[in-house]
Design an enzyme around this catalytic site. Structure first.
Site, short mmCIF file in Angstrom:
data_model
loop_
_atom_site.label_atom_id
_atom_site.label_comp_id
_atom_site.label_asym_id
_atom_site.label_seq_id
_atom_site.Cartn_x
_atom_site.Cartn_y
_atom_site.Cartn_z
N GLU A 29 -9.77 1.76 4.51
CA GLU A 29 -9.52 2.99 3.73
C GLU A 29 -10.85 3.54 3.16
O GLU A 29 -11.10 4.74 3.24
CB GLU A 29 -8.55 2.63 2.60
N LYS A 72 -4.26 -6.90 3.42
CA LYS A 72 -4.33 -5.77 2.47
C LYS A 72 -5.79 -5.49 2.08
O LYS A 72 -6.19 -4.33 1.94
CB LYS A 72 -3.48 -6.07 1.23
N SER A 123 0.83 -1.20 0.00
CA SER A 123 0.00 0.00 0.00
C SER A 123 0.87 1.25 0.00
O SER A 123 2.00 1.24 0.47
CB SER A 123 -0.91 0.02 1.23
N ASN A 157 -7.74 -2.01 2.72
CA ASN A 157 -8.45 -1.22 1.71
C ASN A 157 -9.89 -0.96 2.13
O ASN A 157 -10.43 0.12 1.87
CB ASN A 157 -8.41 -1.92 0.34
P1 NBP Z 1 -1.87 -2.27 -13.38
O1 NBP Z 1 -2.72 -2.88 -12.35
O2 NBP Z 1 -2.41 -1.19 -14.22
O3 NBP Z 1 -1.34 -3.46 -14.34
C1 NBP Z 1 -0.53 -3.17 -15.44
C2 NBP Z 1 0.58 -4.18 -15.55
O4 NBP Z 1 0.04 -5.51 -15.67
C3 NBP Z 1 1.41 -3.92 -16.79
O5 NBP Z 1 2.75 -4.22 -16.52
C4 NBP Z 1 0.82 -4.92 -17.77
O6 NBP Z 1 1.67 -5.29 -18.83
C5 NBP Z 1 0.60 -6.09 -16.86
N1 NBP Z 1 -0.26 -7.13 -17.44
C6 NBP Z 1 -1.57 -7.11 -17.74
BR1 NBP Z 1 -2.68 -5.65 -17.57
N2 NBP Z 1 -2.03 -8.25 -18.23
C7 NBP Z 1 -0.96 -9.05 -18.26
C8 NBP Z 1 -0.77 -10.39 -18.66
N3 NBP Z 1 -1.79 -11.11 -19.09
N4 NBP Z 1 0.46 -10.92 -18.56
C9 NBP Z 1 1.49 -10.16 -18.11
N5 NBP Z 1 1.38 -8.89 -17.69
C10 NBP Z 1 0.17 -8.34 -17.76
O7 NBP Z 1 -0.48 -1.76 -12.74
P2 NBP Z 1 -0.22 -0.98 -11.38
O8 NBP Z 1 -1.18 0.14 -11.17
O9 NBP Z 1 1.25 -0.70 -11.39
O10 NBP Z 1 -0.52 -2.06 -10.25
C11 NBP Z 1 0.14 -3.32 -10.19
C12 NBP Z 1 -0.51 -4.13 -9.08
O11 NBP Z 1 -0.35 -3.42 -7.84
C13 NBP Z 1 -2.01 -4.32 -9.26
O12 NBP Z 1 -2.40 -5.55 -8.73
C14 NBP Z 1 -2.62 -3.22 -8.44
O13 NBP Z 1 -3.93 -3.50 -8.02
C15 NBP Z 1 -1.63 -3.16 -7.27
N6 NBP Z 1 -1.57 -1.88 -6.58
C16 NBP Z 1 -1.67 -0.72 -7.28
C17 NBP Z 1 -1.60 0.50 -6.59
C18 NBP Z 1 -1.69 1.81 -7.33
O14 NBP Z 1 -1.73 2.87 -6.65
N7 NBP Z 1 -1.68 1.82 -8.67
C19 NBP Z 1 -1.41 0.51 -5.19
C20 NBP Z 1 -1.27 -0.70 -4.54
C21 NBP Z 1 -1.35 -1.88 -5.24
P3 NBP Z 1 1.56 -4.55 -20.26
O15 NBP Z 1 2.36 -3.30 -20.11
O16 NBP Z 1 2.14 -5.51 -21.20
O17 NBP Z 1 0.11 -4.28 -20.53
#
Ligand code: NBP
Length: 484
Positions: free
Chosen positions: A194, A187, A130, A191
């Site tokens: 949150e 987690k 988080s 959330n």
């Molecule tokens: P996203 O949740 O937006 O996911 C994007 C990533 O997943 C990209 O690297 C994408 O690759 C990859 N991906 C997908 Br979509 N489908 C795929 C597949 N079939 N095989 C391999 N890779 C795949 O990214 P994020 O916001 O950085 O979050 C990452 C994780 O962390 C998520 O689970 C999210 O819920 C969690 N999280 C996010 C936050 C936040 O503030 N954003 C906070 C805490 C936790 P590509 O580039 O090839 O499409």
């Protein structure tokens, strides 16, 4: 090139990139891969330039660059992307290697992955992370769970990159949570809490803005003041700041230009769904989830607002209170008392889940994991830690001396605020749920004797008696007073 990296990170979206940079800043060599390889290239020539980060264009390359036992961490979208990536990665690994899923996966998916990989001898961790983008870059809260054997190998990296708290700023907000899906479960509840915190703050805002007629400058001052006391937290702090930001297009306060239709990604909902499965009353968080759903019905609400009647006007127009400062203080107290109930419900759910899955969670430790780095970070979490230090078997946070006294001290203001909101027609679903929970939980006798009678009447579901052990059924139709 071979076997030089400490950890491999798969998924270079916002979270993955920032975690890689954080790891590199702490002296770790990181191999970085992304399904869409242009992202790898852009990252290596961009933010990762000059850092100990090795770009990999194939999963095979990433695996070959890792020291043994290998540690490969996924930061990809939860659900199928995690499953597909693990399916591609696992055959490239050896027994003793570690896969970490750092995304927001459902804890049951994590439990399933652990089971699947056990036969291959691959150790699997589900780590809740988080703090968003900023946290990932400079110190998130990390909640690791899964195959415990992996923890000593992962600990040095995770504890180095995690947020730090304590008088010397050296206590990492990252500690082992428990086996199976425990890390991801904690987690999920984080959330959910949150969601509850955010909804409560929005209700306080509505009471002060719509009820009292405060402008954004005064709201800034009120939240600044609140952030110096019991409510000191990241969410109160950013709320204060929001009131100071102007819209570049119109010059108005930006918050007033934002449509009141809330989004949600689903992790708050998971807390409520599982609360229902466990049969635990996580009412405030669930109201917060529903409040977002109701907000999303914008067009329907606009239509209904023209058709449905109810009280409308400010507190002054209703002549309910003459003193603004007094009401502001009452709202602060109502927010604090409600927040106590919200955390009591969240920890109650953690206790129920731990009992169901045999996780043996340390609740004081969990409160400290959330003390820094994450969205719900707050001074208040230290009081929760102290409560569990006083009694690790505490049945409900409300029963701890500190929280019991805090609710008692704030109670009449809390009730006053809820009466006022009801009289002038301001919706306060979370504050109301909190007070109803409190009043229900402290009731020796609830009206569910009648409910049991109804169930037995129409469905022969049987009931227990107050004066005798056992299950009883009555022929209600035969014994009832004849109508007329
Ligand atoms: P996203 O949740 O937006 O996911 C994007 C990533 O997943 C990209 O690297 C994408 O690759 C990859 N991906 C997908 Br979509 N489908 C795929 C597949 N079939 N095989 C391999 N890779 C795949 O990214 P994020 O916001 O950085 O979050 C990452 C994780 O962390 C998520 O689970 C999210 O819920 C969690 N999280 C996010 C936050 C936040 O503030 N954003 C906070 C805490 C936790 P590509 O580039 O090839 O499409």
């Amino acid at each position: 090139m071979a076997q030089q990296c400490d950890i491999g990170l798969i998924g270079l979206a916002v979270m993955g990139q920032n975690l890689v940079l954080n790891m590199a800043d702490h002296g770790f060599a990181v191999a970085a891969y992304n399904r869409t390889t242009s992202r790898v290239d852009d990252f290596i020539i961009g933010p990762a330039k000059g850092k100990t980060v090795l770009g990999c264009r194939r999963l095979e390359d990433l695996v070959q660059t890792l020291k043994k036992p290998r540690i490969a961490m996924l930061m990809v979208k939860a659900g199928d992307p995690v499953k597909q990536t693990v399916e591609q990665l696992a055959p490239l690994l050896e027994p003793g290697d570690i896969i970490i899923d750092g995304g927001n996966s459902h804890f049951l998916d994590t439990e399933e992955q652990i089971r699947k990989l056990q036969d291959l001898g691959i150790l699997y961790l589900g780590a809740g992370i988080s703090g968003g983008e900023e946290g990932a870059r400079y110190g998130p809260s990390i909640m690791p769970g899964g195959t415990e054997e992996a923890w000593p190998l992962v600990r040095p990296i995770f504890q180095a990159i995690a947020a730090k708290v304590g008088p010397n700023n050296d206590i990492p907000c990252c500690e082992w949570v428990g086996p199976g899906g425990a890390g991801h479960y904690v987690k999920i509840v984080h959330n959910g809490i949150e969601y509850g915190d955010m909804q409560l703050i929005c209700e306080a805002y509505s009471l002060l803005k719509d009820g009292l007629g405060l402008n954004n400058d005064t709201l800034y001052d009120v939240f600044a003041e609140w952030n110096r006391g019991e409510l000191d937290s990241y969410l109160i702090e950013i709320t204060r700041d929001i009131f100071s930001v102007k819209d570049e297009k119109t010059g108005n306060a930006l918050v007033d230009m934002i449509l009141d239709r809330a989004g949600q990604k689903g992790t708050g909902k998971w807390t409520s769904q599982h609360a229902l499965d466990l049969g635990v009353p996580t009412t405030l968080i669930t109201e917060a989830v529903f409040a977002r759903s109701l907000s999303a019905l914008k067009k329907k609400r606009v239509r209904a607002s023209r058709m449905l009647s109810g009280p409308q006007g400010t507190i002054a127009e209703f002549r309910l209170t003459a003193n603004k400062d007094e009401f502001i203080e009452q709202v602060r107290k109502a927010l604090f008392a409600s927040k106590i109930c919200s955390y009591a419900q969240g920890f109650f759910q953690l206790q129920a889940a731990a009992a169901e899955y045999g996780w043996g969670l340390d609740y004081g430790e969990i409160a400290m994991l959330w003390r820094g780095g994450c969205i719900i970070r707050a001074t208040f979490l230290e009081d929760i830690k102290a409560a569990y230090d006083r009694n690790s078997e505490l049945e409900n946070l409300l029963l701890d001396k500190y929280f019991k006294e805090a609710v008692t001290a704030n109670q009449s203001a809390w009730r006053r605020v809820i009466c006022t909101a009801t009289e002038i027609g301001i919706p306060i679903p979370a504050m109301g749920a909190a007070l109803n929970y409190y009043d229900s939980y402290r009731s020796e006798r609830l009206p569910h004797n009648l409910l049991q009678a109804q169930r037995d009447y129409f469905g022969s579901h049987r009931y227990e008696r107050v004066d005798e052990e056992g299950n009883f059924h009555t022929d209600w139709v035969g014994k009832r007073r004849k109508p007329g």
